[in-house]
Design a protein around this motif. Structure first.
Motif, short mmCIF file in Angstrom:
data_model
loop_
_atom_site.label_atom_id
_atom_site.label_comp_id
_atom_site.label_asym_id
_atom_site.label_seq_id
_atom_site.Cartn_x
_atom_site.Cartn_y
_atom_site.Cartn_z
N ILE A 158 0.86 -1.18 0.00
CA ILE A 158 0.00 0.00 0.00
C ILE A 158 0.90 1.23 0.00
O ILE A 158 1.78 1.36 0.87
N ILE A 159 0.71 2.12 -0.96
CA ILE A 159 1.52 3.32 -1.05
C ILE A 159 0.63 4.54 -0.84
O ILE A 159 -0.24 4.83 -1.66
N ASP A 160 0.85 5.21 0.28
CA ASP A 160 0.09 6.42 0.61
C ASP A 160 0.79 7.59 -0.07
O ASP A 160 1.87 8.02 0.35
N LEU A 161 0.18 8.11 -1.13
CA LEU A 161 0.81 9.12 -1.97
C LEU A 161 0.52 10.56 -1.53
O LEU A 161 0.84 11.50 -2.26
N GLU A 162 -0.04 10.73 -0.35
CA GLU A 162 -0.20 12.08 0.17
C GLU A 162 1.18 12.74 0.28
O GLU A 162 2.11 12.18 0.86
N GLY A 163 1.34 13.91 -0.32
CA GLY A 163 2.61 14.63 -0.26
C GLY A 163 3.66 14.15 -1.26
O GLY A 163 4.81 14.60 -1.22
N ASN A 198 -4.80 8.02 -1.55
CA ASN A 198 -4.62 9.48 -1.52
C ASN A 198 -3.98 9.99 -2.80
O ASN A 198 -3.06 10.80 -2.79
N THR A 199 -4.48 9.48 -3.92
CA THR A 199 -3.96 9.90 -5.23
C THR A 199 -4.72 11.12 -5.75
O THR A 199 -5.89 11.33 -5.43
N THR A 200 -4.04 11.90 -6.57
CA THR A 200 -4.66 13.03 -7.27
C THR A 200 -4.75 12.67 -8.75
O THR A 200 -4.21 11.64 -9.19
N LYS A 201 -5.40 13.50 -9.54
CA LYS A 201 -5.49 13.26 -10.98
C LYS A 201 -4.10 13.20 -11.61
O LYS A 201 -3.83 12.35 -12.47
N LEU A 202 -3.20 14.09 -11.18
CA LEU A 202 -1.85 14.11 -11.72
C LEU A 202 -1.11 12.82 -11.38
O LEU A 202 -0.44 12.23 -12.24
N LEU A 203 -1.26 12.35 -10.15
CA LEU A 203 -0.59 11.12 -9.74
C LEU A 203 -1.16 9.91 -10.47
O LEU A 203 -0.43 8.97 -10.80
N ASN A 228 -10.75 7.38 -1.15
CA ASN A 228 -11.73 6.45 -0.59
C ASN A 228 -11.08 5.09 -0.36
O ASN A 228 -10.64 4.44 -1.30
N TYR A 229 -11.03 4.66 0.89
CA TYR A 229 -10.34 3.41 1.23
C TYR A 229 -11.26 2.18 1.21
O TYR A 229 -10.80 1.07 1.47
N ASN A 230 -12.54 2.38 0.92
CA ASN A 230 -13.48 1.27 1.07
C ASN A 230 -13.11 0.07 0.21
O ASN A 230 -13.21 -1.09 0.65
N GLU A 231 -12.69 0.33 -1.04
CA GLU A 231 -12.32 -0.77 -1.92
C GLU A 231 -11.06 -1.47 -1.41
O GLU A 231 -10.95 -2.70 -1.48
#
Length: 300
Positions: A158-163, A198-203, A228-231
């Motif tokens: 799991i890669i949390d891409l915030e920041g 925590n991805t954005t459109k750019l990511l 959204n972490y539900n999936e």
């Protein structure tokens, strides 16, 4: 739950037979062939009962030819990506800094090993992506050295891409090739899923580009879940996540302390392994050099 809380049960033994071709005859025949080949060709001598080698053979489903290719690619990683595979001492300041910030942690369920990478706690002008991947590879080696079940359950990353946006300038095509072609093809791991949160459109656009460097199988198991972490929780039950991610187990800092302890316990292995010591620049450039490979004697 952590990997060393899980033991090789009868159910896991049956799973090894069905999914990894781990039959008594296959295991012994493949082990003996790889031992002879490694000693004759590269002067490598494995320890008796080496769990690292057993897990490597499991990752190749006890196919000797596949195992030889995997081991040769592993031996060559220091030449292909010295920034990720040079000087892997767990006591190094930049490795300890990543651990102190809980940038990478490991947790699990009864039938899953999970690795969580947290970019939001790091600073792009201070941290190199290659150092985070170096620490990730060291965690995989801890699994290989200590876990009887890591190849049976597989790894969910799991890669949390915030920041993460500030790190993107480090993502050169050469670097992506090193990661998704050289690293994952060479490492004895069994990635069941690569999940971006925590991805954005750019990511997400960047991820599409990165998939060009992935194998078809890896690309098919790589998913972006946005905010959204539900999936994700439908794949890995939420209760096993650290508390900061809505789980009911332990905290990210406590899990980082466990990883720090496990890396420290394996420090001698990392230091004694000549693949991860410092070579001259000339040796780094001589891929598959017999001179360099001779130094891998007693590697494991």
């Amino acid at each position: 739950m952590y990997y060393n809380d899980r033991h090789l049960t009868k159910e896991f033994e049956e799973k090894a037979k069905a999914e990894l071709n781990e039959l008594d005859g296959n295991r012994e025949e493949c082990w003996n062939e790889i031992e002879r080949w490694a000693l004759d060709k590269y002067q490598l001598k494995f320890r008796i009962g080496d769990l690292w080698l057993l897990n490597t053979l499991r990752s190749c489903k006890f196919n000797a030819n596949s195992a030889k290719k995997k081991l040769e690619a592993y031996l060559n990683l220091k030449c292909v990506a010295p920034e990720m595979f040079g000087n892997r001492d767990p006591a190094l300041a930049h490795i300890q800094e990543l651990l102190n910030k809980s940038a990478l942690i490991s947790f699990g369920t009864p039938d899953q090993d999970c690795i969580l990478i947290r970019w939001g706690v790091l600073e792009p002008h201070v941290t190199k992506i290659s150092d985070v991947l170096k620490l990730s590879s060291m965690l995989l080696d801890v699994y290989l050295n200590e876990s009887e079940t890591c190849m049976l359950v597989g790894q969910h990353v799991i890669i949390d891409l915030e920041g993460f946006t500030g790190f993107m300038k480090q993502l050169t095509p050469r670097f992506l090739k090193n990661v998704f072609c050289d690293f994952f093809n060479a490492y004895p791991c069994r990635i069941k899923g690569l999940y971006m949160i925590n991805t954005t459109k750019l990511l997400e656009k960047t991820l599409k580009f990165a998939k060009l460097f992935m194998s078809e199988n890896m690309a098919s198991t790589t998913h972006a879940f946005g905010m959204n972490y539900n999936e994700l929780f439908s794949i890995i039950p939420q209760e096993y996540f650290p508390r900061e991610y809505g789980g009911s187990c332990t905290s990210v800092d406590e899990l980082a302390d466990v990883l720090k302890e496990n890396l420290g316990r394996n420090r001698k292995w990392f230091l004694d392994n000549p693949l991860h010591t410092t070579h001259s620049g000339d040796n780094l450039k001589r891929r598959r050099s017999q001179t360099m490979l001779h130094n891998f004697y007693n590697l494991f």
